[in-house]
Write an enzyme that holds these catalytic residues in place. Structure first.
Site, short mmCIF file in Angstrom:
data_model
loop_
_atom_site.label_atom_id
_atom_site.label_comp_id
_atom_site.label_asym_id
_atom_site.label_seq_id
_atom_site.Cartn_x
_atom_site.Cartn_y
_atom_site.Cartn_z
N THR A 55 -55.08 60.00 -14.95
CA THR A 55 -55.27 61.42 -14.64
C THR A 55 -55.29 62.25 -15.91
O THR A 55 -55.97 63.28 -15.98
CB THR A 55 -54.17 61.92 -13.69
N TYR A 143 -47.51 49.44 -13.81
CA TYR A 143 -48.54 50.13 -13.05
C TYR A 143 -49.45 49.10 -12.41
O TYR A 143 -50.24 48.44 -13.09
CB TYR A 143 -49.32 51.06 -13.98
N LYS A 171 -45.23 51.82 -10.55
CA LYS A 171 -46.16 52.77 -9.93
C LYS A 171 -47.08 51.93 -9.06
O LYS A 171 -47.87 51.12 -9.56
CB LYS A 171 -46.95 53.57 -10.96
N VAL A 211 -45.62 59.27 -8.01
CA VAL A 211 -46.29 59.72 -9.22
C VAL A 211 -47.65 60.22 -8.75
O VAL A 211 -48.52 59.43 -8.38
CB VAL A 211 -46.45 58.61 -10.26
#
Length: 297
Positions: A55, A143, A171, A211
């Site tokens: 992001t 992640y 995540k 998140v």
């Protein structure tokens, strides 16, 4: 109703924003705008911030820009707000170097994505994460996003990595609630939803929080879902979660990257190529969904 058990591990808090990286009109890093946006997010209820993730346009920011961003946000929010720095690359040596740079810049944790494109086998995935976790003194959030990297962190690999003292969180974008539940039940890993549609389901089976890209524009509304659940009001949590669905769908499932849709709603400058800004029709739809969400409180 009886309040929900909140003893689950939350090394970085519950409500984390995957923060956009603001740029100036000519595309340069804008540390002042980043500092201001970070301060607004914390004031609006974010426990922590994830910087330099997808992001945050990490594929198109330099190592020097990543370090500058962490320093600017750290100065803006002070020492009490957890900052998790995205450092994952497809190159283990480069990722190790970024881990050390993030630690020196003031990060509190590291977000490390599975090495992408080369599709390493599970033994190599595990070795990569262990190398990175050994490279600094910071806690690591793994992640898991196979839809982008091409490689899953399989639950059995996750169980082994949970034995490392600095691997503390995940995540989770694997879209496998059964696998995530298995690891949560067997380890002390803090599972953070990285897909807004799974924020509440993952939290209900023991997740730590989220998140979120959508948190760039609606941090309070996202946090309210967790607050209601923790208060034992699961029906209210479901109602608040459903209220977010139109905005979440437009931001995360409309065919545009979340970075693009978030920046269409923020004064955060342009996106970097190869991304392109949202068109007028998409921007108008996003703004309408956001305004309707705000209007209902």
């Amino acid at each position: 109703m009886t309040p929900h058990d909140v003893s689950r591990p939350r090394p970085f808090g519950r409500a984390l924003c995957a923060m956009v990286t603001p740029f100036t009109a000519d595309g340069a890093l804008d540390p002042d705008a980043a500092a201001a946006h970070a301060a607004r997010l914390v004031a609006a209820g974010c426990d922590g911030l994830v910087l330099n993730g997808t992001t945050g346009e990490s594929p198109t920011t330099s190592d020097a820009e990543k370090t500058e961003l962490v320093r600017a946000v750290r100065e803006a929010v002070g020492p009490g707000v957890p900052l998790v720095a995205g450092i994952g690359t497809a190159d283990t040596r480069h990722t190790v170097a970024q881990a050390r740079a993030a630690e020196q810049a003031g990060a509190d944790g590291l977000l490390v994505v599975t090495p992408y494109y080369s599709r390493p086998p599970q033994a190599a995935v595990e070795a990569h994460f262990r190398r990175v976790a050994d490279a600094s003194g910071l806690p690591v959030m793994l992640y898991d996003i196979p839809g982008r990297t091409g490689t899953r962190i399989e639950p059995d690999t996750m169980l082994r990595l949970a034995e490392h003292p600095r691997v503390v969180a995940v995540k989770d974008c694997a879209m496998d609630l059964l696998g995530s539940t298995k690891v949560i039940a067997a380890t002390g890993l803090a599972y953070y939803s990285g897909c807004e549609e799974l924020n509440l389901p993952l939290y209900a089976v023991g997740g730590a929080g989220f998140v979120s890209t959508v948190a760039n524009v609606a941090p309070g509304a996202l946090r309210a879902v967790l607050d209601a659940f923790d208060a034992g009001n699961t029906a209210e949590a479901a109602r608040l979660n459903a209220r977010l669905t139109p905005l979440t769908e437009l931001m995360m499932a409309s065919g545009l990257p979340g970075t693009v849709t978030a920046k269409a709603l923020l004064d955060a400058g342009p996106v970097r190529e190869p991304l392109q800004p949202a068109g007028h029709e998409a921007s108008d739809g996003l703004r309408g969904a956001y305004e309707r969400l705000i209007a209902v409180g």
